[in-house]
Design a protein around this motif. Structure first.
Motif, short mmCIF file in Angstrom:
data_model
loop_
_atom_site.label_atom_id
_atom_site.label_comp_id
_atom_site.label_asym_id
_atom_site.label_seq_id
_atom_site.Cartn_x
_atom_site.Cartn_y
_atom_site.Cartn_z
N ILE A 1 -4.58 9.29 -2.24
CA ILE A 1 -5.90 9.14 -2.83
C ILE A 1 -5.83 8.27 -4.08
O ILE A 1 -6.67 7.38 -4.30
N GLY A 2 -4.80 8.48 -4.91
CA GLY A 2 -4.66 7.71 -6.14
C GLY A 2 -4.43 6.23 -5.89
O GLY A 2 -4.84 5.38 -6.69
N LYS B 1 -5.82 4.34 -3.84
CA LYS B 1 -7.07 3.62 -3.59
C LYS B 1 -7.65 3.00 -4.86
O LYS B 1 -8.43 2.05 -4.79
N LYS B 2 -7.25 3.53 -6.02
CA LYS B 2 -7.77 3.02 -7.30
C LYS B 2 -6.84 1.98 -7.93
O LYS B 2 -7.17 1.41 -8.97
N LYS B 3 -5.69 1.74 -7.30
CA LYS B 3 -4.72 0.82 -7.89
C LYS B 3 -4.94 -0.61 -7.42
O LYS B 3 -5.43 -0.84 -6.31
N LYS B 4 -4.54 -1.57 -8.25
CA LYS B 4 -4.82 -2.98 -7.97
C LYS B 4 -3.66 -3.65 -7.24
O LYS B 4 -2.50 -3.32 -7.44
N LYS C 1 -2.14 13.51 -2.98
CA LYS C 1 -2.58 13.00 -4.29
C LYS C 1 -2.22 11.53 -4.45
O LYS C 1 -3.01 10.73 -4.96
N GLN D 1 1.18 4.32 -2.80
CA GLN D 1 1.04 5.73 -2.45
C GLN D 1 2.24 6.54 -2.93
O GLN D 1 2.11 7.72 -3.26
N THR E 1 2.74 1.44 -9.87
CA THR E 1 1.56 1.22 -10.70
C THR E 1 0.62 0.19 -10.12
O THR E 1 -0.61 0.38 -10.06
N GLU E 2 1.16 -0.96 -9.70
CA GLU E 2 0.33 -2.02 -9.13
C GLU E 2 1.16 -2.87 -8.17
O GLU E 2 2.39 -2.81 -8.18
N LYS F 1 0.83 -1.21 0.00
CA LYS F 1 0.00 0.00 0.00
C LYS F 1 0.86 1.26 0.00
O LYS F 1 0.59 2.21 -0.74
#
Length: 269
Positions: free
Chosen positions: A203-204, A206-209, A200, A85, A89-90, A81
């Motif tokens: 927050i970003g 949270k959308k990553k796999k 940023k 942050q 990328t993943e 995690k």
């Protein structure tokens, strides 16, 4: 990798006990207790190196990727995690109960299988060592298992076309290294200071796999890893005895003489 193709970087990170606290061994298993664990500080330099590499080539907008792989218990997801942050990328989490107790050989075996399963990486980056065991064995073992050239203990890294170049700083000289891609590179804590996740990035992330892999995904059996497949075994362990009180010299005008006598008795003079 050609100049026009995306750069795909894999970073290996580890979930380790926070160095701010004393390390303890479980009296039953003789393994390090993983409470209060975090992303290994030395691995943050590897993440920073990967992010700087892709940014030098146009970043994620140009199709370049940084994938982070960790092997560990459920809690190790927090280490991934933080890397997301920071800008990775993943994430990929190799998590299986059978992996508990793996030594360096078992860890490198499992990670090599995971790298083959994921495939398609131009460069693998690791830290110089984990901050729990501090053996520096896994990067070299992994490079051997994958048949990759390895550049070790570097403080600068760049990719140009199909080649990686790096700088290794020694006590008396600096070496310039290079190897064809794909390759494995381990970076030291002399690399640039790792970035701190900003709002940023948090927050970003949270959308990553984050993908999860188990041994069955890799074609490995439980007997090959963990305590069952370890080349080493800890048969006993004990807490470090408390430090004894030091020698206190009270200055009554002859402290210098007493100090010199003490150092002489300890054969330090």
């Amino acid at each position: 990798m050609s100049d026009a193709s995306p750069l795909n970087v894999l970073v290996l990170v580890k979930y380790v006990p926070d160095a701010q606290f004393d390390r303890r061994l479980d009296p039953g298993t003789h393994r390090v207790e993983r409470n209060d664990s975090i992303l290994s500080e030395l691995d943050e330099y590897a993440v920073e190196a990967a992010l700087q590499l892709i940014e030098a080539h146009g970043g994620a907008k140009a199709g370049h990727q940084v994938t982070v792989l960790t092997m560990g218990p459920d809690g190790a997801g927090s280490a991934i995690k933080k890397t997301l942050q920071m800008g990775a990328t993943e994430g990929v989490h190799l998590c299986d109960d059978a992996l508990a107790g793996s030594d360096a050989a078992g860890t490198s075996l499992a990670l090599a299988a995971a790298v083959r399963h994921l495939g398609g990486f131009d460069l693998i980056i690791t830290g110089m060592a984990s901050t729990d065991a501090e053996t520096s064995l896994v990067p070299s073992q992994l490079a051997e298992r994958l048949g990759l050239p390895q550049l070790t203990l570097v403080s600068e890294v760049a990719v140009d076309g199909g080649e990686v170049t790096a700088r290794r700083d020694g006590d008396t000289r600096t070496q310039r290294l290079r190897a064809p891609l794909p390759a494995l590179v381990s970076v030291t804590d002399q690399f640039d200071e790792p970035r701190y996740p900003n709002f940023k990035g948090i927050i970003g992330a949270k959308k990553k796999k984050t993908r999860t892999l188990a041994l069955t995904d890799l074609g490995l059996s439980a007997e090959e890893v963990g305590a069952a497949g370890a080349w080493t075994e800890v048969v006993s362990s004990a807490a470090r005895p408390p430090r004894s009180a030091g020698t206190v010299i009270t200055d009554q005008g002859d402290a210098g003489v007493k100090l010199a006598d003490f150092l002489a008795d300890q054969k330090l003079l």
